[in-house]
Design a protein around this motif. Structure first.
Motif, PDB file in Angstrom:
ATOM      1  N   LEU A  26      98.491  77.727  28.763  1.00 39.07           N
ATOM      2  CA  LEU A  26      97.665  76.753  28.057  1.00 39.07           C
ATOM      3  C   LEU A  26      97.392  75.573  28.989  1.00 39.07           C
ATOM      4  O   LEU A  26      97.956  74.492  28.846  1.00 39.07           O
ATOM      5  CB  LEU A  26      98.358  76.297  26.767  1.00 39.07           C
ATOM      6  CG  LEU A  26      98.685  77.411  25.777  1.00 39.07           C
ATOM      7  CD1 LEU A  26      99.443  76.855  24.579  1.00 39.07           C
ATOM      8  CD2 LEU A  26      97.423  78.141  25.331  1.00 39.07           C
ATOM      9  N   GLY A  27      96.565  75.813  29.978  1.00 37.62           N
ATOM     10  CA  GLY A  27      96.196  74.775  30.932  1.00 37.62           C
ATOM     11  C   GLY A  27      97.006  74.832  32.209  1.00 37.62           C
ATOM     12  O   GLY A  27      96.454  74.961  33.297  1.00 37.62           O
TER      13      GLY A  27
ATOM     14  N   GLN B 173     101.109  71.965  25.989  1.00 38.06           N
ATOM     15  CA  GLN B 173      99.806  72.315  26.543  1.00 38.06           C
ATOM     16  C   GLN B 173      99.391  71.174  27.462  1.00 38.06           C
ATOM     17  O   GLN B 173      99.814  70.027  27.284  1.00 38.06           O
ATOM     18  CB  GLN B 173      98.754  72.484  25.442  1.00 38.06           C
ATOM     19  CG  GLN B 173      99.136  73.457  24.348  1.00 38.06           C
ATOM     20  CD  GLN B 173      98.018  73.688  23.339  1.00 38.06           C
ATOM     21  OE1 GLN B 173      96.836  73.666  23.677  1.00 38.06           O
ATOM     22  NE2 GLN B 173      98.397  73.928  22.082  1.00 38.06           N
ATOM     23  N   SER B 174      98.549  71.472  28.447  1.00 39.10           N
ATOM     24  CA  SER B 174      98.024  70.422  29.314  1.00 39.10           C
ATOM     25  C   SER B 174      96.659  70.857  29.822  1.00 39.10           C
ATOM     26  O   SER B 174      96.551  71.816  30.588  1.00 39.10           O
ATOM     27  CB  SER B 174      98.970  70.151  30.490  1.00 39.10           C
ATOM     28  OG  SER B 174      98.533  69.029  31.231  1.00 39.10           O
ATOM     29  N   TRP B 175      95.639  70.145  29.389  1.00 41.19           N
ATOM     30  CA  TRP B 175      94.260  70.506  29.712  1.00 41.19           C
ATOM     31  C   TRP B 175      93.663  69.402  30.572  1.00 41.19           C
ATOM     32  O   TRP B 175      92.995  68.501  30.071  1.00 41.19           O
ATOM     33  CB  TRP B 175      93.456  70.710  28.433  1.00 41.19           C
ATOM     34  CG  TRP B 175      94.087  71.693  27.501  1.00 41.19           C
ATOM     35  CD1 TRP B 175      94.880  71.420  26.428  1.00 41.19           C
ATOM     36  CD2 TRP B 175      93.992  73.124  27.574  1.00 41.19           C
ATOM     37  NE1 TRP B 175      95.276  72.589  25.817  1.00 41.19           N
ATOM     38  CE2 TRP B 175      94.753  73.657  26.507  1.00 41.19           C
ATOM     39  CE3 TRP B 175      93.340  74.003  28.439  1.00 41.19           C
ATOM     40  CZ2 TRP B 175      94.874  75.016  26.270  1.00 41.19           C
ATOM     41  CZ3 TRP B 175      93.460  75.368  28.204  1.00 41.19           C
ATOM     42  CH2 TRP B 175      94.212  75.857  27.134  1.00 41.19           C
TER      43      TRP B 175
ATOM     44  N   SER C 112      91.285  67.507  32.910  1.00 44.23           N
ATOM     45  CA  SER C 112      89.900  67.477  33.385  1.00 44.23           C
ATOM     46  C   SER C 112      89.766  66.635  34.636  1.00 44.23           C
ATOM     47  O   SER C 112      88.755  66.670  35.323  1.00 44.23           O
ATOM     48  CB  SER C 112      88.973  66.926  32.297  1.00 44.23           C
ATOM     49  OG  SER C 112      89.392  65.640  31.885  1.00 44.23           O
TER      50      SER C 112
ATOM     51  N   GLY D 278      89.640  75.510  31.240  1.00 42.68           N
ATOM     52  CA  GLY D 278      90.940  76.067  30.886  1.00 42.68           C
ATOM     53  C   GLY D 278      90.833  77.328  30.056  1.00 42.68           C
ATOM     54  O   GLY D 278      91.563  78.300  30.278  1.00 42.68           O
TER      55      GLY D 278
ATOM     56  N   PRO E 299      91.505  71.405  24.425  1.00 46.08           N
ATOM     57  CA  PRO E 299      91.278  72.326  25.542  1.00 46.08           C
ATOM     58  C   PRO E 299      89.922  72.136  26.203  1.00 46.08           C
ATOM     59  O   PRO E 299      88.921  71.868  25.546  1.00 46.08           O
ATOM     60  CB  PRO E 299      91.388  73.706  24.881  1.00 46.08           C
ATOM     61  CG  PRO E 299      92.263  73.482  23.696  1.00 46.08           C
ATOM     62  CD  PRO E 299      91.905  72.116  23.194  1.00 46.08           C
ATOM     63  N   THR E 300      89.910  72.286  27.524  1.00 44.72           N
ATOM     64  CA  THR E 300      88.676  72.221  28.294  1.00 44.72           C
ATOM     65  C   THR E 300      88.051  73.610  28.397  1.00 44.72           C
ATOM     66  O   THR E 300      88.734  74.628  28.233  1.00 44.72           O
ATOM     67  CB  THR E 300      88.954  71.702  29.705  1.00 44.72           C
ATOM     68  OG1 THR E 300      89.894  72.586  30.349  1.00 44.72           O
ATOM     69  CG2 THR E 300      89.532  70.296  29.678  1.00 44.72           C
TER      70      THR E 300
ATOM     71  N   ASP F  69      83.334  69.995  32.517  1.00 47.16           N
ATOM     72  CA  ASP F  69      84.455  70.937  32.587  1.00 47.16           C
ATOM     73  C   ASP F  69      83.995  72.394  32.534  1.00 47.16           C
ATOM     74  O   ASP F  69      84.805  73.285  32.265  1.00 47.16           O
ATOM     75  CB  ASP F  69      85.443  70.673  31.445  1.00 47.16           C
ATOM     76  CG  ASP F  69      84.832  70.914  30.060  1.00 47.16           C
ATOM     77  OD1 ASP F  69      83.595  71.094  29.977  1.00 47.16           O
ATOM     78  OD2 ASP F  69      85.578  70.914  29.068  1.00 47.16           O
TER      79      ASP F  69
ATOM     80  N   THR G 134      96.133  64.893  30.805  1.00 45.19           N
ATOM     81  CA  THR G 134      95.678  65.961  29.920  1.00 45.19           C
ATOM     82  C   THR G 134      94.657  65.402  28.955  1.00 45.19           C
ATOM     83  O   THR G 134      94.764  64.251  28.513  1.00 45.19           O
ATOM     84  CB  THR G 134      96.840  66.578  29.137  1.00 45.19           C
ATOM     85  OG1 THR G 134      96.316  67.598  28.244  1.00 45.19           O
ATOM     86  CG2 THR G 134      97.569  65.556  28.285  1.00 45.19           C
TER      87      THR G 134
END
Length: 301
Positions: free
Chosen positions: A156-157, A25-27, A29, A46, A42-43, A231, A38
């Motif tokens: 996921l992002g 995953q990579s969120w 901001s 996203g 989670p943002t 975000d 990341t």
């Protein structure tokens, strides 16, 4: 600083639950030049982007009906940070072009000449989150159905991070904290077994210990929160992307572990997220299932 105070909605007693899990995953901001970071969870941009993609929204479409959705994130499995190192060069041995273009729309070579460009990207690996989206039940019901038959591929992002199944855990009645407090732990089987073994060693039992509950960190959107995250999306339009701030608070919740033989365990009422339980909340094996194959099943997800 722009903040967007929460406007109460008359139907806001429903919560859509998402299980955000996958190998990567990579969120992000924020990003700076050749570095893509990341966040640790989670943002909102996203999560809203995922819901918009499932609904078939184009980037140019307005987000008016999404703006007042509230978000809560529970960290069931924090995962670990993965650093992905990239280099870019021209196979012909030529200097790389500049990012900008001249009046004719042609990129000029870098000056001084640059033959290799380095980029670093960060991911969360083996992480599991439960996202609770609060809002009007009719809208959440529509989003729930869209997640089970998405119009666009979901991520996921980043596009390279597909989610595992099940993604949607359905729509529940209650507020964000109430729902997040009762949803059983959604960590992978391997993480759950490791946790039980560690607890047993800590107690000197010589065997795994399976507690009924454990504490998990949560971040809940709250107008009175003492932290601000920038975000919250206003527009995803490629030429006019806009975000604003939102207030959140960080807390801990005691949640059911779902270990076998305990309340909330597989086979008992209200246990979502694991195939084959035979409950109403496990849509991945019910009539709404699109396919019986999950490509990440062998990884313990």
């Amino acid at each position: 600083m722009m903040t967007s105070p929460h406007i109460p909605q008359p139907e806001e007693r429903a919560v859509l639950l998402l299980r955000l899990a996958g190998p990567l995953q990579s969120w992000g901001s924020r990003s700076a030049f050749n570095r893509r970071e990341t966040g640790s969870e989670p943002t909102k941009s996203g999560v809203i982007g995922l819901l918009a993609a499932a609904s078939g929204r184009a980037r140019e479409d307005p987000l008016d009906d999404f703006l007042h959705l509230r978000l809560g994130i529970r960290v069931d499995q924090p995962g670990t940070l993965l650093r992905d190192y990239h280099t870019v060069s021209d196979y012909r041995g030529r200097p790389l072009p500049q990012a900008g273009v001249n009046a004719k729309g042609i990129q000029k070579p870098t000056s001084p000449a640059k033959n290799t460009h380095v980029t670093v990207r960060y991911y969360l690996q083996d992480a599991v989150f439960v996202a609770a989206v609060a809002g009007p039940r009719p809208l959440l019901g529509t989003l729930d159905r869209a997640l089970r038959a998405p119009a666009f591929p979901l991520a996921l992002g980043r596009r390279s991070c597909p989610p595992t199944q099940p993604l949607s855990l359905g729509v529940r009645d209650g507020d964000i904290e109430e729902v997040l407090r009762e949803v059983p732990w959604q960590a992978s089987r391997r993480a759950r077994e490791q946790y039980a073994s560690q607890r047993g060693r800590e107690r000197g039992l010589g065997r795994p210990l399976h507690p009924a509950r454990l504490d998990r960190a949560v971040t809940v959107e709250d107008p009175a929160g003492n932290d601000v995250l920038h975000d919250a999306p206003v527009s995803f339009h490629p030429h006019s992307r806009a975000f604003t701030g939102r207030r959140v608070r960080h807390d801990w919740l005691s949640i059911p572990t779902g270990f076998p033989g305990l309340p909330g365990s597989p086979g008992s009422p209200g246990f979502p997220g694991f195939p084959g339980t035979g409950t109403d909340d496990d849509r991945s094996t019910g009539p709404d299932a699109d396919a019986g194959h999950d490509p990440f099943a062998l990884l313990g997800w």
